[in-house]
Design a protein around this motif. Structure first.
Motif, PDB file in Angstrom:
ATOM      1  N   HIS A  90     -18.214  97.164 -38.446  1.00 52.18           N
ATOM      2  CA  HIS A  90     -19.323  97.557 -37.581  1.00 52.18           C
ATOM      3  C   HIS A  90     -20.673  97.010 -38.019  1.00 52.18           C
ATOM      4  CE1 HIS A  90     -16.416 100.868 -36.433  1.00 52.18           C
ATOM      5  NE2 HIS A  90     -16.724 100.313 -35.285  1.00 52.18           N
ATOM      6  N   SER A  91     -20.708  96.102 -38.968  1.00 52.76           N
ATOM      7  CA  SER A  91     -21.973  95.486 -39.350  1.00 52.76           C
ATOM      8  C   SER A  91     -21.724  94.164 -40.061  1.00 52.76           C
ATOM      9  CB  SER A  91     -22.799  96.420 -40.244  1.00 52.76           C
ATOM     10  OG  SER A  91     -22.146  96.646 -41.474  1.00 52.76           O
ATOM     11  N   LEU A  92     -22.704  93.286 -39.938  1.00 50.16           N
ATOM     12  CA  LEU A  92     -22.668  91.995 -40.613  1.00 50.16           C
ATOM     13  C   LEU A  92     -24.079  91.730 -41.102  1.00 50.16           C
ATOM     14  CD1 LEU A  92     -21.084  88.691 -39.255  1.00 50.16           C
ATOM     15  CD2 LEU A  92     -23.361  88.718 -40.276  1.00 50.16           C
ATOM     16  N   ASP A  93     -24.210  91.315 -42.365  1.00 50.62           N
ATOM     17  CA  ASP A  93     -25.536  91.065 -42.909  1.00 50.62           C
ATOM     18  C   ASP A  93     -25.538  89.798 -43.753  1.00 50.62           C
ATOM     19  OD1 ASP A  93     -28.233  91.485 -43.440  1.00 50.62           O
ATOM     20  OD2 ASP A  93     -27.816  92.612 -45.261  1.00 50.62           O
ATOM     21  N   SER A  94     -26.316  88.816 -43.314  1.00 50.46           N
ATOM     22  CA  SER A  94     -26.573  87.621 -44.098  1.00 50.46           C
ATOM     23  C   SER A  94     -28.077  87.525 -44.302  1.00 50.46           C
ATOM     24  CB  SER A  94     -26.048  86.369 -43.385  1.00 50.46           C
ATOM     25  OG  SER A  94     -26.889  86.023 -42.294  1.00 50.46           O
ATOM     26  N   SER A  95     -28.523  86.513 -45.009  1.00 48.74           N
ATOM     27  CA  SER A  95     -29.956  86.411 -45.302  1.00 48.74           C
ATOM     28  C   SER A  95     -30.782  86.092 -44.060  1.00 48.74           C
ATOM     29  CB  SER A  95     -30.212  85.362 -46.384  1.00 48.74           C
ATOM     30  OG  SER A  95     -29.622  84.129 -46.028  1.00 48.74           O
ATOM     31  N   ARG A  96     -30.160  85.526 -43.007  1.00 54.00           N
ATOM     32  CA  ARG A  96     -30.916  85.175 -41.803  1.00 54.00           C
ATOM     33  C   ARG A  96     -30.449  85.894 -40.541  1.00 54.00           C
ATOM     34  NH1 ARG A  96     -33.528  80.224 -42.565  1.00 54.00           N
ATOM     35  NH2 ARG A  96     -34.710  80.728 -40.662  1.00 54.00           N
ATOM     36  N   TYR A  97     -29.256  86.484 -40.575  1.00 53.98           N
ATOM     37  CA  TYR A  97     -28.692  87.090 -39.366  1.00 53.98           C
ATOM     38  C   TYR A  97     -27.987  88.391 -39.713  1.00 53.98           C
ATOM     39  CZ  TYR A  97     -25.449  87.696 -35.392  1.00 53.98           C
ATOM     40  OH  TYR A  97     -24.735  88.193 -34.325  1.00 53.98           O
ATOM     41  N   SER A  98     -28.289  89.430 -38.942  1.00 54.97           N
ATOM     42  CA  SER A  98     -27.619  90.722 -39.119  1.00 54.97           C
ATOM     43  C   SER A  98     -27.247  91.286 -37.759  1.00 54.97           C
ATOM     44  CB  SER A  98     -28.530  91.720 -39.844  1.00 54.97           C
ATOM     45  OG  SER A  98     -28.666  91.375 -41.199  1.00 54.97           O
TER      46      SER A  98
ATOM     47  N   GLY B 103     -24.405  98.173 -35.781  1.00 58.31           N
ATOM     48  CA  GLY B 103     -23.917  99.131 -34.801  1.00 58.31           C
ATOM     49  C   GLY B 103     -24.762 100.391 -34.826  1.00 58.31           C
ATOM     50  N   ALA B 104     -25.447 100.675 -33.727  1.00 59.84           N
ATOM     51  CA  ALA B 104     -26.319 101.853 -33.668  1.00 59.84           C
ATOM     52  C   ALA B 104     -26.559 102.241 -32.218  1.00 59.84           C
ATOM     53  CB  ALA B 104     -27.648 101.579 -34.372  1.00 59.84           C
ATOM     54  N   ASP B 105     -26.964 103.482 -32.027  1.00 58.37           N
ATOM     55  CA  ASP B 105     -27.300 104.016 -30.708  1.00 58.37           C
ATOM     56  C   ASP B 105     -28.814 103.979 -30.559  1.00 58.37           C
ATOM     57  OD1 ASP B 105     -27.790 105.591 -28.428  1.00 58.37           O
ATOM     58  OD2 ASP B 105     -26.018 106.828 -28.795  1.00 58.37           O
ATOM     59  N   LEU B 106     -29.311 103.204 -29.611  1.00 56.41           N
ATOM     60  CA  LEU B 106     -30.753 103.018 -29.443  1.00 56.41           C
ATOM     61  C   LEU B 106     -31.472 104.296 -29.033  1.00 56.41           C
ATOM     62  CD1 LEU B 106     -30.710  99.584 -27.570  1.00 56.41           C
ATOM     63  CD2 LEU B 106     -31.176  99.995 -30.003  1.00 56.41           C
ATOM     64  N   ARG B 107     -30.741 105.302 -28.643  1.00 57.53           N
ATOM     65  CA  ARG B 107     -31.364 106.568 -28.244  1.00 57.53           C
ATOM     66  C   ARG B 107     -31.826 107.380 -29.444  1.00 57.53           C
ATOM     67  NH1 ARG B 107     -26.474 108.537 -24.510  1.00 57.53           N
ATOM     68  NH2 ARG B 107     -25.409 107.759 -26.397  1.00 57.53           N
ATOM     69  N   PHE B 108     -31.450 106.949 -30.642  1.00 57.37           N
ATOM     70  CA  PHE B 108     -31.827 107.679 -31.856  1.00 57.37           C
ATOM     71  C   PHE B 108     -32.556 106.727 -32.793  1.00 57.37           C
ATOM     72  CE2 PHE B 108     -27.874 109.465 -30.120  1.00 57.37           C
ATOM     73  CZ  PHE B 108     -28.316 110.753 -29.811  1.00 57.37           C
ATOM     74  N   SER B 109     -33.874 106.667 -32.645  1.00 57.79           N
ATOM     75  CA  SER B 109     -34.658 105.652 -33.346  1.00 57.79           C
ATOM     76  C   SER B 109     -34.680 105.847 -34.860  1.00 57.79           C
ATOM     77  CB  SER B 109     -36.091 105.608 -32.798  1.00 57.79           C
ATOM     78  OG  SER B 109     -36.696 106.879 -32.855  1.00 57.79           O
ATOM     79  N   SER B 110     -34.590 107.091 -35.346  1.00 58.91           N
ATOM     80  CA  SER B 110     -34.605 107.298 -36.795  1.00 58.91           C
ATOM     81  C   SER B 110     -33.347 106.705 -37.425  1.00 58.91           C
ATOM     82  CB  SER B 110     -34.717 108.790 -37.129  1.00 58.91           C
ATOM     83  OG  SER B 110     -33.633 109.515 -36.558  1.00 58.91           O
ATOM     84  N   ASP B 111     -32.206 106.891 -36.771  1.00 59.41           N
ATOM     85  CA  ASP B 111     -30.949 106.304 -37.252  1.00 59.41           C
ATOM     86  C   ASP B 111     -31.002 104.787 -37.146  1.00 59.41           C
ATOM     87  OD1 ASP B 111     -28.097 106.394 -38.056  1.00 59.41           O
ATOM     88  OD2 ASP B 111     -27.745 105.687 -36.022  1.00 59.41           O
TER      89      ASP B 111
ATOM     90  N   GLU C  64     -33.705 102.847 -37.285  1.00 58.62           N
ATOM     91  CA  GLU C  64     -34.582 102.306 -38.333  1.00 58.62           C
ATOM     92  C   GLU C  64     -33.883 102.315 -39.687  1.00 58.62           C
ATOM     93  OE1 GLU C  64     -38.993 103.035 -40.333  1.00 58.62           O
ATOM     94  OE2 GLU C  64     -38.417 104.103 -38.513  1.00 58.62           O
ATOM     95  N   GLU C  65     -33.170 103.385 -39.983  1.00 59.99           N
ATOM     96  CA  GLU C  65     -32.474 103.472 -41.272  1.00 59.99           C
ATOM     97  C   GLU C  65     -31.450 102.349 -41.420  1.00 59.99           C
ATOM     98  OE1 GLU C  65     -29.469 106.547 -43.664  1.00 59.99           O
ATOM     99  OE2 GLU C  65     -30.460 107.184 -41.808  1.00 59.99           O
ATOM    100  N   LYS C  66     -30.684 102.100 -40.367  1.00 63.21           N
ATOM    101  CA  LYS C  66     -29.667 101.058 -40.438  1.00 63.21           C
ATOM    102  C   LYS C  66     -30.292  99.667 -40.529  1.00 63.21           C
ATOM    103  CE  LYS C  66     -25.931 103.616 -38.211  1.00 63.21           C
ATOM    104  NZ  LYS C  66     -25.002 103.707 -37.077  1.00 63.21           N
ATOM    105  N   LEU C  67     -31.374  99.440 -39.807  1.00 64.15           N
ATOM    106  CA  LEU C  67     -32.039  98.142 -39.871  1.00 64.15           C
ATOM    107  C   LEU C  67     -32.634  97.888 -41.256  1.00 64.15           C
ATOM    108  CD1 LEU C  67     -33.817  98.035 -36.383  1.00 64.15           C
ATOM    109  CD2 LEU C  67     -31.971  96.536 -37.152  1.00 64.15           C
ATOM    110  N   LYS C  68     -33.207  98.916 -41.842  1.00 61.97           N
ATOM    111  CA  LYS C  68     -33.793  98.751 -43.171  1.00 61.97           C
ATOM    112  C   LYS C  68     -32.718  98.472 -44.224  1.00 61.97           C
ATOM    113  CE  LYS C  68     -38.201 101.157 -42.668  1.00 61.97           C
ATOM    114  NZ  LYS C  68     -39.045 102.297 -43.082  1.00 61.97           N
ATOM    115  N   LYS C  69     -31.531  98.996 -44.027  1.00 65.60           N
ATOM    116  CA  LYS C  69     -30.434  98.680 -44.945  1.00 65.60           C
ATOM    117  C   LYS C  69     -30.060  97.204 -44.875  1.00 65.60           C
ATOM    118  CE  LYS C  69     -28.177 103.207 -45.238  1.00 65.60           C
ATOM    119  NZ  LYS C  69     -26.960 103.992 -44.888  1.00 65.60           N
TER     120      LYS C  69
END
Length: 292
Positions: free
Chosen positions: A116-124, A127-135, A137-142
């Motif tokens: 459910h997620s992929l993270d490289s130095s230039r592309y990530s 998987g998240a529900d846009l209706r819950f911005s706190s969740d 933001e947390e996933k994006l910061k990870k």
């Protein structure tokens, strides 16, 4: 719902004239060109020293197109429901032309990838529900989201499926999180007129609910939503206007692929979609000057 589905609903009883597929091609061409124009203007203003957050990205291939054009930002993020993300990650892992650019642009430690997620130095891809911005933001910061980096957020036919309060929360989160940012939104407009009501009624008969359609009343209501949720300036134009700004040689070439004899229907459809964009610019990069 994508523009092709809308056109299918409106044209379901039409037995003559331009085909549904041709109308879709014209509309999709204008959509891609319009969003790309604004996005590339942002990339030029920031000299690609920025990040892109593609909201509800689905199977979008924008990351690969930007790499081919040598316009990659410092980091590119995609967000969608976990089920959609899992499908896209599977496609990336199984298709070399998709995985190769990610590997080529990666530096540092091994790629982080799971179902459910992929993270490289230039592309990530997250998987998240846009209706819950706190969740969100947390996933994006990870995945190393940098809130101090100029950021452009893109939403294409996404906000209309959220309630007005949910989309307002998302817009407010974005405006309050990034000091230098731009938001690009593509979706329906002028939905209060008769043509728009027919579109809505057709969808309702198919149990498809546009939860946020009330914000799509007009170009003014689209701009107002952006301004009241923390953005410094906002613009909105319908897709017929965007179509008129496109390179006329390309437009002529595409229109000649099949004779366009349903121009009134085409214009009505294009007048019921719009591109809206807003910005805030504490670094005075000139984002407010971006326009067609």
């Amino acid at each position: 719902m994508c523009s092709s589905a809308w056109i299918n609903l409106i044209c379901s009883s039409c037995t003559k004239g331009v085909t549904f597929f041709f109308l879709h091609a014209l509309g999709y061409y204008a959509r891609v060109q319009g969003v790309s124009y604004l996005l590339e203007a942002f990339l030029k203003k920031t000299e690609c020293n920025c990040q892109i957050v593609n909201l509800g990205a689905g199977m979008d291939t924008l990351f690969w197109r930007l790499k081919d054009e040598n316009l990659l930002p410092r980091k590119y993020f995609e967000v969608d429901f976990p089920m959609i993300v899992a499908r896209k990650i599977h496609n990336i892992k199984s298709k070399h032309p998709l995985s190769k650019p990610i590997i080529e642009t990666h530096s540092g430690d091994s790629l982080l990838i799971d179902s459910h997620s992929l993270d490289s130095s230039r592309y990530s891809i997250v998987g998240a529900d846009l209706r819950f911005s706190s969740d969100l933001e947390e996933k994006l910061k990870k995945h190393q989201l940098d809130v101090h980096l100029p950021t452009v957020l893109v939403a294409e036919c996404v906000l209309v499926y959220m309630t007005p309060q949910q989309s307002a929360d998302l817009l407010k989160w974005a405006a309050s999180t990034f000091p230098v940012a731009m938001f690009i939104n593509y979706e329906q407009v002028n939905m209060a007129d008769r043509f728009g009501q027919i579109m809505i009624e057709n969808l309702q008969r198919r149990q498809c609910n546009l939860a946020g359609v009330e914000v799509c009343r007009s170009l003014e209501s689209q701009k107002e939503r952006l301004l009241v949720n923390g953005w410094e300036n906002a613009h909105a134009i319908d897709m017929m206007k965007v179509y008129s700004f496109l390179p006329q040689a390309d437009v002529k070439r595409i229109e000649e692929l099949e004779f366009l004899d349903e121009k009134e229907l085409f214009e009505q459809l294009m007048q019921h979609y719009c591109i809206c964009w807003a910005s805030k610019d504490s670094s005075n990069l000139g984002l407010a000057d971006i326009t067609f």
